[in-house]
Structures are given as structure tokens and as C-alpha cells.
Write a protein that holds these residues in place. Structure first.
Motif, short mmCIF file in Angstrom:
data_model
loop_
_atom_site.label_atom_id
_atom_site.label_comp_id
_atom_site.label_asym_id
_atom_site.label_seq_id
_atom_site.Cartn_x
_atom_site.Cartn_y
_atom_site.Cartn_z
N LEU A 166 1.91 -7.57 24.61
CA LEU A 166 2.27 -7.34 23.20
C LEU A 166 1.67 -8.42 22.33
O LEU A 166 1.80 -9.61 22.63
N ALA A 167 1.05 -8.03 21.24
CA ALA A 167 0.43 -9.01 20.34
C ALA A 167 1.50 -9.89 19.70
O ALA A 167 2.59 -9.41 19.36
N GLN A 168 1.16 -11.16 19.50
CA GLN A 168 2.14 -12.09 18.91
C GLN A 168 2.38 -11.80 17.43
O GLN A 168 3.30 -12.35 16.84
N THR A 169 1.56 -10.92 16.84
CA THR A 169 1.73 -10.56 15.43
C THR A 169 2.65 -9.35 15.26
O THR A 169 3.06 -9.03 14.15
N ASN A 170 2.94 -8.65 16.37
CA ASN A 170 3.73 -7.42 16.28
C ASN A 170 5.22 -7.75 16.44
O ASN A 170 5.81 -7.57 17.50
N HIS A 171 5.81 -8.26 15.36
CA HIS A 171 7.19 -8.76 15.43
C HIS A 171 8.19 -7.67 15.83
O HIS A 171 9.08 -7.92 16.63
N ALA A 172 8.02 -6.48 15.29
CA ALA A 172 8.97 -5.38 15.59
C ALA A 172 8.94 -5.04 17.08
O ALA A 172 9.99 -4.87 17.71
N LEU B 177 4.60 -18.57 13.77
CA LEU B 177 5.61 -19.38 13.07
C LEU B 177 5.41 -19.31 11.57
O LEU B 177 6.36 -19.11 10.81
N MET B 178 4.14 -19.43 11.13
CA MET B 178 3.84 -19.35 9.68
C MET B 178 4.16 -17.95 9.13
O MET B 178 4.45 -17.79 7.96
N GLU B 179 4.03 -16.96 10.00
CA GLU B 179 4.28 -15.57 9.57
C GLU B 179 5.77 -15.23 9.57
O GLU B 179 6.15 -14.10 9.27
N GLY B 180 6.61 -16.20 9.97
CA GLY B 180 8.05 -15.98 9.89
C GLY B 180 8.66 -15.25 11.07
O GLY B 180 9.68 -14.58 10.94
N ILE B 181 8.05 -15.40 12.25
CA ILE B 181 8.59 -14.68 13.43
C ILE B 181 10.00 -15.15 13.77
O ILE B 181 10.85 -14.35 14.18
N VAL B 182 10.29 -16.45 13.55
CA VAL B 182 11.62 -16.97 13.87
C VAL B 182 12.66 -16.36 12.92
O VAL B 182 13.77 -16.03 13.32
N ASP B 183 12.28 -16.19 11.66
CA ASP B 183 13.16 -15.54 10.67
C ASP B 183 13.46 -14.11 11.11
O ASP B 183 14.60 -13.65 11.02
#
Length: 423
Positions: A49-55, A77-83
Motif C-alpha cells: 500500500l502506498a504511504q500516500t493512500n491514507h484511507a 507526516l507533512m501530509e497529515g497522516i498522523v492527524d
């Protein structure tokens, strides 16, 4: 039953994190997204799974009964994955989007240090090429030019001449070499001294420091060639005294963690302080909001306590325990694809590497060959890192190069002088 953990990322840093988690009794299974096929040799499960695909990652955590997540690289992290994980009720170790600015914007970091009297080089920020060039011409060289945003460790030029600095500005503003990361530029005074990396586990104003390490950024022996993401590292750094480290903790790490709390952007995760030991004491060159790479691959092997139990305690508001081996040394050397970091040529076959209990191979840019599961090919700039521990840096160095020098590394290269500054 141990915990199940998901590590986000695909490089040697994430391989080291996942491998260290599996060593402890508290963690039973580690998944890595997207991971790489080299990790699977250590029993790490990869998900593609790509690290950009948060859903999709949130769904994966729920479907697989994952207890918590460790975020490796800076971009998610900058893209807000933790949020995103927090909103979904999932525990993730790493800073939220607001706190990750400490790495995401050099200007944010410099302003923070200025407001809280944290020692760093004098600087100016520009979003206009002509004004930036005028500043460089007036100021003279040596001088340091940095793209404001993320540039995968390659957006910094330590210019020893005015011409070199002006060329770096053209690359950022005219050629747009770093895209949006170059919308602003930070120009700062050149600092003289040895660099070292001081990483800490941070939760709000609390922090737990790790042993220091030193990274080698230039591509070729003797610190020649372009800046890379890092060609090797070692820990500890004997030429940096404990008094300097103690001063760095008091004047940099402690006030940085407190400053983020005071400014309403408390930091939880790994705070990396890239420091330089100057004649006036340690100063900050840069912050990262995550583990350094390749420093992680030489620092984590020195951890004696259960890594997963420590992170779990941090996430649950408990007091963690981190204990480190204070004897001996650990050294790692990166094997990179030919032409890295400028014109990288991938596809070289990875030889089988045999190591003993004192050594480990951490895989980064590798892919399976089309025919045959067991043949790995180089798929990006940094391919893997070979790490060894020994009684001394010289001993660890001898072990690593004993392994690398015996391999067929056609189509790849490595530096032959990692750790030489400590000898």
C-alpha cells in the motif's frame, strides 16, 4: 500475545525500525507499507500500500487488528497522516501536520529558534531571486543555501564560492529543481566544526535522547561529490565530547520540545537535531521530524531495551524505558546505484550477502526480479546498507568493508571511508 504494528515507509530506515520492533517480546508481528522485498527476509510482512493512500492504510489497520502505527518518512507526516489516524481512533507514533513543520519548512524552524534563543546560524529568508542574489554578493562565501521545503536531503548547498551560491539560487528559483520546496530559500552563515546527529523520542515537553551518530552526506570518498540522502554513518562519535552532547541537550533539545508546546504545536515522535560542534558550542543546522537515514541503522542496533514496549508506553501516556549499549561502536555503509544522486542507473542485480550475528543488511531500493523470487534488483538510488557492530569504530569498519569488498557490486558503488573522521 504480542502486539501487531504497522510501519509506514519502504527504506532501510523502516527496515531497521521493523527489525528492532520484532526483536522485542512486546511485538509479535510487523507489517510495512509499502515495504520492500528485502525486508521479508527478516520476517517483516509487506503490504504494497502506498504511504500516500491514507484511507487504504486506515482500512488496513482495522482489517488486520493493528495495535499502533509507526510513521517512518517525512512526506506522509507533512501530509497529515498522523492527524488522519487520530481522527480514525488509531494510535500513530509521529508528529501531526502542524508539528511536522519543524522539518517541512526551514523558515518555520529558523523563526522558532530565533524566538526561543536556540543556537543556530544567522540567516535570512527570501522568496525573490534578485534580493537573494544581492544578499549572497554582499555577504560573500562560504555561505549555505537551502530550499525552504522538503527536498529529500538534497536541497542544501554549502557554497565555498559566491558563484556556487548564485548557481544554487538559479537551480531553486529558475530551474525549479525542487519544485514547490523552492518557493522560498533560507540563506545562512557557514558554520565551522564537526557535524553530529542527536535524535530523541519526544512527547510534548518530555524527551529521551539516543546515542549520537555522524552521517556522511557526500557521494564520494573524501567528502567529494554532490550531497546525497546519506552514504553511511557510525555511532558513537568519539571526537564529540560528552560535555558537548550535554550542552546540546540543555540548550537545544530541551528548549525545542518546550518551544513547540509553548507555541501550541506540541511534538510527539522522533525529533532529529542535525547539529554542528562549533567553537561557540553546539548549534542547529536542521531539524527532522523523524528518524534520520542512515543514522537509524547504526543507532537502533545499540538499543538494549524492548523498542515496541517503549513506543507503546509513549503512546499510552506512560513512562517509557530506553536503555542503550554504551560499549563498542556500530558502523553502516550504503550501497548505491551508479550515478546516484544525479543520474541514477537502476537494475543492477543484488548479490547474496552473508553476515554474522554482529552484522545486518538493511534493504532500501530493491525489487524482485521478474523471474525468480530470490533475485533482488536495485530499484532506486540507495539500495541497501550493511551494518556491523564491534569493540571499536575501526573494528566495526573492518567488518563492514570485509563484507562489502567481497561482493560483486557491478552497477553500484559505495564509499570506502565511512568512519574515517573518528580514527
Amino acid at each position: 500475545m504480542g502486539q501487531k504494528v504497522l510501519v509506514i515507509g519502504s527504506g532501510a530506515r523502516e527496515h531497521a525500525v521493523a527489525h528492532t520492533l520484532l526483536k522485542g517480546d512486546s511485538v509479535e508481528a510487523v507489517y510495512c507499507s509499502p515495504g520492500n522485498p528485502g525486508m521479508e527476509r527478516d520476517g517483516i510482512r509487506t503490504s504494497q500500500l502506498a504511504q500516500t493512500n491514507h484511507a487504504a492504510l486506515i482500512d488496513f489497520v482495522r482489517e488486520n487488528g493493528i495495535d499502533w502505527v509507526f510513521v517512518g518518512p517525512e512526506v506522509p507526516l507533512m501530509e497529515g497522516i498522523v492527524d488522519g489516524f487520530a481522527e480514525a481512533g488509531i494510535k500513530a507514533f509521529g508528529p501531526n501536520k502542524a508539528a511536522a513543520q519543524i522539518e517541512g519548512s526551514k523558515d518555520f524552524a529558523k523563526r522558532l529558534m530565533e524566538r526561543h534563543n536556540i543556537p543556530t546560524a544567522a540567516y535570512e529568508t527570501f522568496d525573490d531571486l534578485d534580493r537573494a542574489k544581492q544578499y549572497v554578493t554582499d555577504h560573500g562565501a562560504p555561505i549555505v543555501v537551502k530550499a525552504d521545503g522538503l527536498a529529500a536531503g538534497k536541497g542544501v548547498t554549502v557554497a565555498m564560492s559566491v558563484d556556487e551560491a548564485l548557481e544554487a539560487l538559479d537551480e531553486i528559483f529558475v530551474d525549479h529543481r525542487f519544485g514547490l520546496a523552492g518557493a522560498k530559500v533560507v540563506i545562512e552563515d557557514y558554520l565551522e566544526g564537526q557535524e553530529f546527529s542527536l535524535m530523541s523520542f519526544v512527547r510534548g515537553a518530555e524527551f529521551w535522547t539516543m546515542p549520537i551518530s555522524q552521517d556522511h552526506k557526500r557521494a564520494y570518498d573524501g567528502d567529494e561529490g554532490p550531497n546525497t540522502g546519506g552514504m553511511g554513518a557510525y555511532s558513537p562519535v568519539p571526537q564529540i565530547g560528552q560535555d558537548v552532547v550535554r550542552e546540546a541537550i540543555e540548550t537545544i533539545v530541551k528548549p525545542t520540545a518546550q518551544a513547540m508546546v509553548d507555541e501550541g504545536v506540541p511534538f510527539t515522535g522522533i525529533l532529529y537535531a542535525g547539529l554542528i560542534a562549533t567553537a561557540d558550542g553546539p548549534k542547529v543546522i536542521e531539524y527532522n521530524a523523524r528518524f534520520g537515514d542512515p543514522e537509524t541503522e547504526v543507532v537502533l542496533p545499540r538499543l538494549e531495551s524492548d523498542f515496541g514496549a517503549g513506543i507503546s508506553a509513549l503512546l499510552n501516556g506512560e513512562q517509557p524505558e530506553f536503555t542503550w549499549n554504551t560499549e563498542g561502536a556500530t558502523l553502516g555503509v550504503v550501497l548505491a546505484s551508479e550515478g546516484y544522486p544525479v543520474d541514477t542507473v537502476t537494475g543492477a542485480p543484488i548479490p547474496d550477502i552473508t553476515v554474522d550475528d554482529d552484522s545486518h543488511v538493511y534493504y532500501a531500493g530493491v525489487a524482485n526480479a521478474e523471474h525468480g523470487e530470490h533475485q533482488l534488483l536495485a530499484s532506486s538510488g540507495r539500495v541497501l546498507l550493511v551494518e556491523s557492530s564491534g569493540d571499536t569504530i575501526e573494528d566495526a569498519q573492518r567488518k563492514v568493508y570485509g563484507i562489502l569488498d567481497g561482493l560483486d557490486t557491478t552497477g553500484m558503488f559505495y564509499r570506502h571511508d565511512i568512519g574515517a573522521k573518528a580514527l
